[in-house]
Each structure stands twice: as structure tokens, then as C-alpha cells.
Design a protein around this motif. Structure first.
Motif, PDB file in Angstrom:
ATOM      1  N   LEU A  63       0.843  -0.707  -0.014  1.00  0.00           N
ATOM      2  CA  LEU A  63      -0.091   0.234  -0.305  1.00  0.00           C
ATOM      3  C   LEU A  63       0.603   1.359   0.133  1.00  0.00           C
ATOM      4  O   LEU A  63       2.110   1.339   1.221  1.00  0.00           O
ATOM      5  CB  LEU A  63      -0.475   0.173   1.143  1.00  0.00           C
ATOM      6  CG  LEU A  63      -1.842   0.911   1.164  1.00  0.00           C
ATOM      7  CD1 LEU A  63      -2.600   1.067   0.139  1.00  0.00           C
ATOM      8  CD2 LEU A  63      -3.038   1.003   2.801  1.00  0.00           C
ATOM      9  N   LEU A  64       0.938   2.222  -0.830  1.00  0.00           N
ATOM     10  CA  LEU A  64       1.504   3.246  -0.931  1.00  0.00           C
ATOM     11  C   LEU A  64       0.792   4.544  -0.912  1.00  0.00           C
ATOM     12  O   LEU A  64      -0.116   4.646  -1.624  1.00  0.00           O
ATOM     13  CB  LEU A  64       2.110   2.995  -2.615  1.00  0.00           C
ATOM     14  CG  LEU A  64       3.352   1.754  -2.454  1.00  0.00           C
ATOM     15  CD1 LEU A  64       3.513   1.815  -4.069  1.00  0.00           C
ATOM     16  CD2 LEU A  64       4.757   1.749  -1.322  1.00  0.00           C
ATOM     17  N   ASP A  65       1.179   5.580  -0.628  1.00  0.00           N
ATOM     18  CA  ASP A  65       1.094   6.594  -0.122  1.00  0.00           C
ATOM     19  C   ASP A  65       1.651   8.388  -0.861  1.00  0.00           C
ATOM     20  O   ASP A  65       2.087   8.218  -1.234  1.00  0.00           O
ATOM     21  CB  ASP A  65       0.948   6.833   1.069  1.00  0.00           C
ATOM     22  CG  ASP A  65       0.024   8.167   1.764  1.00  0.00           C
ATOM     23  OD1 ASP A  65       0.435   9.418   0.805  1.00  0.00           O
ATOM     24  OD2 ASP A  65      -0.746   8.883   2.724  1.00  0.00           O
ATOM     25  N   TYR A 103       1.012  12.669   5.425  1.00  0.00           N
ATOM     26  CA  TYR A 103       1.183  11.163   5.675  1.00  0.00           C
ATOM     27  C   TYR A 103       2.095  11.028   6.523  1.00  0.00           C
ATOM     28  O   TYR A 103       1.363  10.330   7.443  1.00  0.00           O
ATOM     29  CB  TYR A 103       2.850  10.490   4.378  1.00  0.00           C
ATOM     30  CG  TYR A 103       2.814   9.817   4.453  1.00  0.00           C
ATOM     31  CD1 TYR A 103       1.891   8.270   4.568  1.00  0.00           C
ATOM     32  CD2 TYR A 103       3.728   9.145   5.677  1.00  0.00           C
ATOM     33  CE1 TYR A 103       2.464   6.963   4.860  1.00  0.00           C
ATOM     34  CE2 TYR A 103       4.595   7.674   6.228  1.00  0.00           C
ATOM     35  CZ  TYR A 103       3.805   6.621   5.834  1.00  0.00           C
ATOM     36  OH  TYR A 103       4.423   5.609   5.899  1.00  0.00           O
ATOM     37  N   HIS A 118      -2.101   8.285   7.648  1.00  0.00           N
ATOM     38  CA  HIS A 118      -2.320   7.459   6.141  1.00  0.00           C
ATOM     39  C   HIS A 118      -2.882   6.564   6.640  1.00  0.00           C
ATOM     40  O   HIS A 118      -3.325   6.064   8.498  1.00  0.00           O
ATOM     41  CB  HIS A 118      -1.459   7.424   5.382  1.00  0.00           C
ATOM     42  CG  HIS A 118       0.085   6.790   7.033  1.00  0.00           C
ATOM     43  ND1 HIS A 118       0.999   7.238   7.439  1.00  0.00           N
ATOM     44  CD2 HIS A 118       0.436   5.436   7.269  1.00  0.00           C
ATOM     45  CE1 HIS A 118       1.497   6.631   8.899  1.00  0.00           C
ATOM     46  NE2 HIS A 118       1.195   5.283   7.905  1.00  0.00           N
ATOM     47  N   LEU A 119      -2.848   4.567   6.445  1.00  0.00           N
ATOM     48  CA  LEU A 119      -4.254   4.035   5.767  1.00  0.00           C
ATOM     49  C   LEU A 119      -3.121   3.275   6.402  1.00  0.00           C
ATOM     50  O   LEU A 119      -1.815   3.431   6.329  1.00  0.00           O
ATOM     51  CB  LEU A 119      -4.140   3.502   4.356  1.00  0.00           C
ATOM     52  CG  LEU A 119      -6.028   3.794   4.170  1.00  0.00           C
ATOM     53  CD1 LEU A 119      -5.410   5.434   3.843  1.00  0.00           C
ATOM     54  CD2 LEU A 119      -5.924   2.707   2.710  1.00  0.00           C
ATOM     55  N   ALA A 153       0.672   1.307   4.896  1.00  0.00           N
ATOM     56  CA  ALA A 153       1.092   2.091   3.955  1.00  0.00           C
ATOM     57  C   ALA A 153       2.430   2.724   4.221  1.00  0.00           C
ATOM     58  O   ALA A 153       3.138   3.644   4.817  1.00  0.00           O
ATOM     59  CB  ALA A 153      -0.105   3.070   3.640  1.00  0.00           C
ATOM     60  N   TRP A 213      10.122   0.478  -1.456  1.00  0.00           N
ATOM     61  CA  TRP A 213       8.627  -0.014  -0.881  1.00  0.00           C
ATOM     62  C   TRP A 213       7.965  -0.993  -0.476  1.00  0.00           C
ATOM     63  O   TRP A 213       7.026  -1.756   0.401  1.00  0.00           O
ATOM     64  CB  TRP A 213       8.288   0.101  -1.987  1.00  0.00           C
ATOM     65  CG  TRP A 213       8.247   2.593  -2.593  1.00  0.00           C
ATOM     66  CD1 TRP A 213       8.803   3.154  -1.857  1.00  0.00           C
ATOM     67  CD2 TRP A 213       8.120   2.400  -3.926  1.00  0.00           C
ATOM     68  NE1 TRP A 213       8.582   4.465  -2.581  1.00  0.00           N
ATOM     69  CE2 TRP A 213       8.288   4.518  -3.872  1.00  0.00           C
ATOM     70  CE3 TRP A 213       7.812   1.626  -5.538  1.00  0.00           C
ATOM     71  CZ2 TRP A 213       8.442   4.672  -4.592  1.00  0.00           C
ATOM     72  CZ3 TRP A 213       7.695   2.806  -6.008  1.00  0.00           C
ATOM     73  CH2 TRP A 213       7.900   4.249  -6.323  1.00  0.00           C
ATOM     74  N   ALA A 235      -2.333   2.139  -5.052  1.00  0.00           N
ATOM     75  CA  ALA A 235      -1.433   3.569  -4.903  1.00  0.00           C
ATOM     76  C   ALA A 235      -2.887   4.357  -4.508  1.00  0.00           C
ATOM     77  O   ALA A 235      -4.623   4.233  -4.935  1.00  0.00           O
ATOM     78  CB  ALA A 235      -0.953   4.027  -5.651  1.00  0.00           C
ATOM     79  N   TYR A 236      -2.843   5.867  -3.245  1.00  0.00           N
ATOM     80  CA  TYR A 236      -3.486   6.217  -3.119  1.00  0.00           C
ATOM     81  C   TYR A 236      -2.909   7.542  -2.678  1.00  0.00           C
ATOM     82  O   TYR A 236      -1.989   7.405  -2.371  1.00  0.00           O
ATOM     83  CB  TYR A 236      -4.548   6.256  -1.893  1.00  0.00           C
ATOM     84  CG  TYR A 236      -3.420   5.433  -1.183  1.00  0.00           C
ATOM     85  CD1 TYR A 236      -4.285   6.861   0.310  1.00  0.00           C
ATOM     86  CD2 TYR A 236      -2.982   4.714  -0.353  1.00  0.00           C
ATOM     87  CE1 TYR A 236      -3.678   7.799   1.192  1.00  0.00           C
ATOM     88  CE2 TYR A 236      -2.353   4.767   0.905  1.00  0.00           C
ATOM     89  CZ  TYR A 236      -2.463   6.070   1.881  1.00  0.00           C
ATOM     90  OH  TYR A 236      -2.054   6.761   3.227  1.00  0.00           O
ATOM     91  N   TRP A 262     -11.666   5.699   2.081  1.00  0.00           N
ATOM     92  CA  TRP A 262     -11.120   5.089   3.695  1.00  0.00           C
ATOM     93  C   TRP A 262     -11.460   5.962   4.959  1.00  0.00           C
ATOM     94  O   TRP A 262     -11.736   5.270   6.207  1.00  0.00           O
ATOM     95  CB  TRP A 262      -9.724   5.044   3.420  1.00  0.00           C
ATOM     96  CG  TRP A 262      -9.235   3.743   4.235  1.00  0.00           C
ATOM     97  CD1 TRP A 262      -8.890   4.557   5.951  1.00  0.00           C
ATOM     98  CD2 TRP A 262      -9.423   3.128   4.470  1.00  0.00           C
ATOM     99  NE1 TRP A 262      -7.994   3.553   6.606  1.00  0.00           N
ATOM    100  CE2 TRP A 262      -8.658   2.374   5.820  1.00  0.00           C
ATOM    101  CE3 TRP A 262      -9.584   2.047   3.385  1.00  0.00           C
ATOM    102  CZ2 TRP A 262      -8.467   1.148   6.153  1.00  0.00           C
ATOM    103  CZ3 TRP A 262      -9.203   0.138   3.816  1.00  0.00           C
ATOM    104  CH2 TRP A 262      -8.263   0.080   4.532  1.00  0.00           C
TER     105      TRP A 262
END
Length: 287
Positions: free
Chosen positions: A26-28, A42, A46-47, A50, A85, A95-96, A129
Motif C-alpha cells: 500500500l503506497l501513499d 502522510y 495515513h492508511l 502504507a 517500498w 496506490a492512493y 477510507w
């Protein structure tokens, strides 16, 4: 290929439901033009799980007038970033961002162009989310170094020479805001206006009020109205090749393939031999 993942599906994956042994990375990609504080955003929220991706440092090389404000990094540089990553062969990548995936789409496009098939945009991003009532976390996350092997050229691209004639052989879409296309306002590039022959198609019209992508049918209607056809080669540019990736994603959701002009208007407008026109029509007028 599927382009989007909804928050409920991602939550199930993160909870371990139905992942069939596939890891989820999971990438922010928190970044917007004029806001250099993506990492701070971030760190604040963040999630869960992530990792932060620095668009300016990891998804672009140094600005160069001959290549644009956000030229693509070398394959070696991008692979090193992807491994930092934690991406491994076979992983699912999601990605988000917090801006309708305008920034995250850059990473989505780059990973897809690098040969990864299981790459998704989180539809609605951080807002969706939060809206679902799911928990967030703060602070830094680190990953064990991955071993992914990337390639280059899995997706179509065009260069400035092709962009110059694209409007005659196909359809060239300008994904910037309408006022920048018309030449009424230009905050960063040396000349105002658009590439001759380009059609205005702002990325913001790809989204609903909730920040999610419009339905495939609605996007297909939108792009068809702009002249997109299955038998017409389509290419997209924006200011520096970032939000144009969002348009490529929207076109894919609608069922249309499209090429990206990575250098985009920041490259085009820095070359005095390239014509720029203003106004609302594709052929416009010389500024």
C-alpha cells in the motif's frame, strides 16, 4: 485489466480475507501542485501499513527544460525506489492519495509501464477510507527491501515530435484545467496556451463530487463526446505528465487505450520552435 480497487475490498485484503497468499503493498502518494508537504501529511495520517512515496524525488528525475518539470526517472532509479517500498514479484500494489488520485495515478502508470499487472488505484483515496469509518495511523513506516524486476515500455508513450502531428492522425487530449488550456492563466510554464490540435479534457471531469471515478459508462460517454473512438489513436498530456496519467486511467476504465506524453506542456512550451495557441478551440489562435 482492472484499474480501481474500492475501500471495502482493500480492507478485506489488509485483514487477510481472500488474498490467496498475495501480499498487498500500500503506497501513499500525497502530492499536489503548490503543496510541498506531502510527507508531513502522510506522517500525520495515513492508511494502516502504507508507505510514503515522494512524487518529486522518486517518481521524477530532476527538472529539465528539454524534458519537462517532472521527467520520468531512469529504469534503474525507479526499480531501486520500488524495491525500497518492499515490492516483490507477484505482489498486489494499491496506490492512493488525498486528491482524487491525481498524484497516485502517476505511480499507477509508472508501475504498469514497468510491467506490473496487479496495480490499482484506491477509488476515492484517503477520503473514501475515512468515510467508510476505517482506522488510520500516523508516523513512519519502513519496508524490507523487495526484489521486483521492472522493465520499461509496457504502455504506449509519445514524444514532442509525435505530439506535433498527433491532432492530424488521432486525438490529442489536454488534461489541464480549462483556463490553462485556453491560455488565460499559466502558473508555472513559460508560455500560456495549448499544443495546436489538442482538445481540452480536464482531469477533474473524470471524478464525481465524492472524489471517486465516474462509472465506466459515464466516462465512456464523456470521452466519446470529446471524440475518442476505438479506431482513433488517443494520446494525453498535461502540465508535466502527472495528471495526464489520471486521464489514461480514466480512459482505461472507459475501455479506451491511450498513450501518454511524459514531457507534456512543460517540455513543449520550453522549446521556442514549438507553436502554442490560445483560446477554446483546438487550433486556437497564436498568443
Amino acid at each position: 485489466m482492472q484499474t480501481l480497487m474500492d475501500v471495502a475490498t482493500l480492507k478485506d485484503r489488509l485483514d487477510g480475507a481472500g488474498t490467496a497468499g498475495q501480499r498487498t503493498v500500500l503506497l501513499d502518494v500525497r502530492w499536489t501542485l503548490g503543496d510541498p508537504h506531502g510527507r508531513e501529511h502522510y506522517l500525520a495520517e495515513h492508511l494502516p501499513g502504507a508507505l510514503f512515496v515522494d512524487l518529486a524525488a522518486e517518481l521524477a528525475g530532476p527538472a529539465d527544460p528539454s524534458r519537462g518539470r517532472h521527467p520520468l526517472p531512469t529504469l534503474e532509479q525507479f526499480q531501486a525506489s520500488a524495491r525500497s517500498w518492499g515490492i516483490r514479484s507477484g505482489d498486489v500494489v494499491v496506490a492512493y492519495d488525498d486528491s482524487g488520485n491525481m498524484a497516485a495515478a502517476r505511480l499507477w502508470w509508472m508501475l504498469r509501464n514497468a510491467g506490473l499487472a496487479d496495480v490499482y488505484l484506491l477509488d476515492g483515496g484517503l477520503a473514501a477510507w475515512r468515510g467508510a469509518g476505517y482506522a488510520v495511523e500516523s508516523g513512519e513506516r519502513q519496508a524490507e527491501t523487495g526484489d521486483v524486476e521492472l522493465m520499461d515500455g509496457a504502455l504506449p508513450v509519445i514524444d514532442a515530435g509525435q505530439a506535433a502531428s498527433w491532432g492530424r492522425q488521432g486525438l490529442l487530449l489536454d488534461a489541464r484545467a480549462g483556463e490553462r488550456y485556453r491560455g488565460e492563466f499559466e502558473p508555472v510554464d513559460p508560455r500560456a496556451g495549448h499544443i495546436p490540435g489538442a482538445v481540452s479534457a480536464p482531469t477533474t471531469a473524470n471524478l464525481g463530487a465524492d472524489g471517486r471515478f465516474l462509472s465506466p459508462a459515464a466516462l465512456r460517454e464523456r470521452f466519446t463526446d470529446l471524440g475518442v473512438r476505438a479506431d482513433v489513436p488517443t494520446a494525453v498530456y498535461c502540465g508535466s505528465g502527472v495528471t495526464a496519467a489520471h486521464e489514461v486511467a480514466a480512459l482505461e476504465i472507459a475501455g479506451f487505450p491511450a498513450a501518454l506524453y511524459p514531457g507534456s506542456f512543460s517540455e513543449w512550451s520550453n522549446n521556442p520552435s514549438n507553436d502554442v495557441v490560445t483560446g477554446a478551440s483546438p487550433d486556437g489562435v497564436a498568443p
